[in-house]
Design a protein around this motif. Sequence first.
Motif, PDB file in Angstrom:
ATOM      1  N   LEU A  67      -2.918  -1.472  15.890  1.00 45.94           N
ATOM      2  CA  LEU A  67      -3.824  -1.604  14.759  1.00 45.94           C
ATOM      3  C   LEU A  67      -4.188  -3.072  14.531  1.00 45.94           C
ATOM      4  N   PRO A  69      -6.175  -5.549  11.809  1.00 47.33           N
ATOM      5  CA  PRO A  69      -6.687  -5.502  10.430  1.00 47.33           C
ATOM      6  C   PRO A  69      -7.974  -6.287  10.237  1.00 47.33           C
ATOM      7  N   GLN A  74      -3.611 -10.512   6.171  1.00 45.33           N
ATOM      8  CA  GLN A  74      -3.165  -9.157   5.875  1.00 45.33           C
ATOM      9  C   GLN A  74      -1.729  -8.937   6.328  1.00 45.33           C
ATOM     10  N   ARG A  76       1.264  -6.073   7.524  1.00 46.55           N
ATOM     11  CA  ARG A  76       1.207  -5.016   8.533  1.00 46.55           C
ATOM     12  C   ARG A  76       0.641  -3.704   8.013  1.00 46.55           C
ATOM     13  N   ASP A  77       0.661  -3.496   6.704  1.00 46.49           N
ATOM     14  CA  ASP A  77       0.097  -2.283   6.114  1.00 46.49           C
ATOM     15  C   ASP A  77      -1.350  -2.469   5.681  1.00 46.49           C
ATOM     16  N   GLU A  78      -1.925  -3.652   5.910  1.00 45.99           N
ATOM     17  CA  GLU A  78      -3.261  -4.015   5.439  1.00 45.99           C
ATOM     18  C   GLU A  78      -3.354  -3.725   3.940  1.00 45.99           C
ATOM     19  N   LYS A  84      -2.345   1.052   1.110  1.00 42.16           N
ATOM     20  CA  LYS A  84      -1.777   0.644   2.395  1.00 42.16           C
ATOM     21  C   LYS A  84      -2.396   1.480   3.518  1.00 42.16           C
ATOM     22  N   PHE A  86      -3.035   0.933   6.720  1.00 44.17           N
ATOM     23  CA  PHE A  86      -2.404   0.965   8.037  1.00 44.17           C
ATOM     24  C   PHE A  86      -1.101   1.755   8.015  1.00 44.17           C
ATOM     25  N   LEU A  89      -2.488   5.262   8.411  1.00 47.03           N
ATOM     26  CA  LEU A  89      -2.870   5.509   9.812  1.00 47.03           C
ATOM     27  C   LEU A  89      -1.644   5.689  10.697  1.00 47.03           C
ATOM     28  N   ALA A  90      -0.655   4.814  10.526  1.00 46.60           N
ATOM     29  CA  ALA A  90       0.550   4.917  11.355  1.00 46.60           C
ATOM     30  C   ALA A  90       1.257   6.243  11.109  1.00 46.60           C
ATOM     31  N   ARG A 102       1.855  -1.903  14.216  1.00 51.66           N
ATOM     32  CA  ARG A 102       1.099  -2.653  13.213  1.00 51.66           C
ATOM     33  C   ARG A 102       1.895  -3.921  12.897  1.00 51.66           C
ATOM     34  N   HIS A 150     -10.134  -2.364  12.169  1.00 49.67           N
ATOM     35  CA  HIS A 150     -10.884  -2.103  10.939  1.00 49.67           C
ATOM     36  C   HIS A 150     -11.616  -3.364  10.503  1.00 49.67           C
TER      37      HIS A 150
END
Length: 353
Positions: A67, A69, A74, A76-78, A84, A86, A89-90, A102, A150
């Motif tokens: 992933l 961002p 950002q 890791r979770d954006e 959150k 990401f 998505l994860a 991520r 993204h």
Amino acid sequence: MDSLVSRGGFALVVLLLSAVVAGCASENNTPDESYHSTEVTMQNAGTTIGGTLTLPDRDGPFPAVVLIPGGGKQNRDEEFAQHKPFLVLADSLTKAGYAVLRTDDRGVGATTGDKSEASYDDLASDVLAQISYLRQRPDIDPTRIGVLGHSQGGSLAPLVAQKAPDEVAFVVLMAGPAQTGCAVLQHQMRVQLQATGTTSADRLAASDDAIRIECDLLRDGNFDEARKNAREANQQLPENERAPDEAIDLAINQEYASQATHDPEPALRSLRIPTLALFGSKDVQVDAAANEPLMRNFLSNNPKATVHTFEGANHLMQSADTGMPDEYVRIETTIDPAVLDYLKTWLNRMVRN
């Protein structure tokens, strides 16, 4: 035409983009027993990159998604405004059988360095380091590693694939622009001006011209002059609308210059691997009406490319009313489930078969 006021608007759009270009909303996501998470680190030319790798709880090797961002620093979770994306998505992709990596941006969390000083080449090299790390793991299928970007990440993902065509198996772009960075900025500034009641054709044209000047300065590497122009223009605004000079200076940096001057066409045209480009019809930051036809054109020689616009979705792939950034936090769902379902269906068809 009042170009100074328009340039003041440019200063404000710089600050807005640094705050919301990857902003998202909150959603509770409790991982179940179908996968587990592992904290990982890797190196790239002196930069330590830290992140989370999620893996299904069954035997591999697994196809993997890296992933990438949006703009600004950002985690890791954006994460933005209690959301959150990401993490969402994860969670969704790992439950579907994919490993997902991520990571924190430079200067955030477990990653060293400073993203504001990084060019697009620097950021692409960070992603390549992540792919190299995954290729060395026995639980990852090295022939089925792809990237999902993204917003700004949607510009970086094709660059990564262009630089390492033998290592990237597929590309997903979520609200990734096909327009040049400067054209994206011009559109965003127009949206902001119109939202405050500005409809004068002369004023909007002056805004376009002012941003073009700033982009030229950034393209030439003349950051000092770009900052000076933005600060001077900022002083022409009503006092309650002015941004602090220090904030303007910080916002106009190497990362932002790369974003503003980037032309995505060459990297997009080079793609011959499975590629999915997703837009939202209510996205006011990357305009689907302008970017979708360009994306179709640039990917026209790639028989494995799919371009799709979700009706009613905003820049964050949420189902929206207005699409404006101030609405993001008020929308309860982080990513529209229809987007997640479409993405997983496409991945299963193009990556697993």
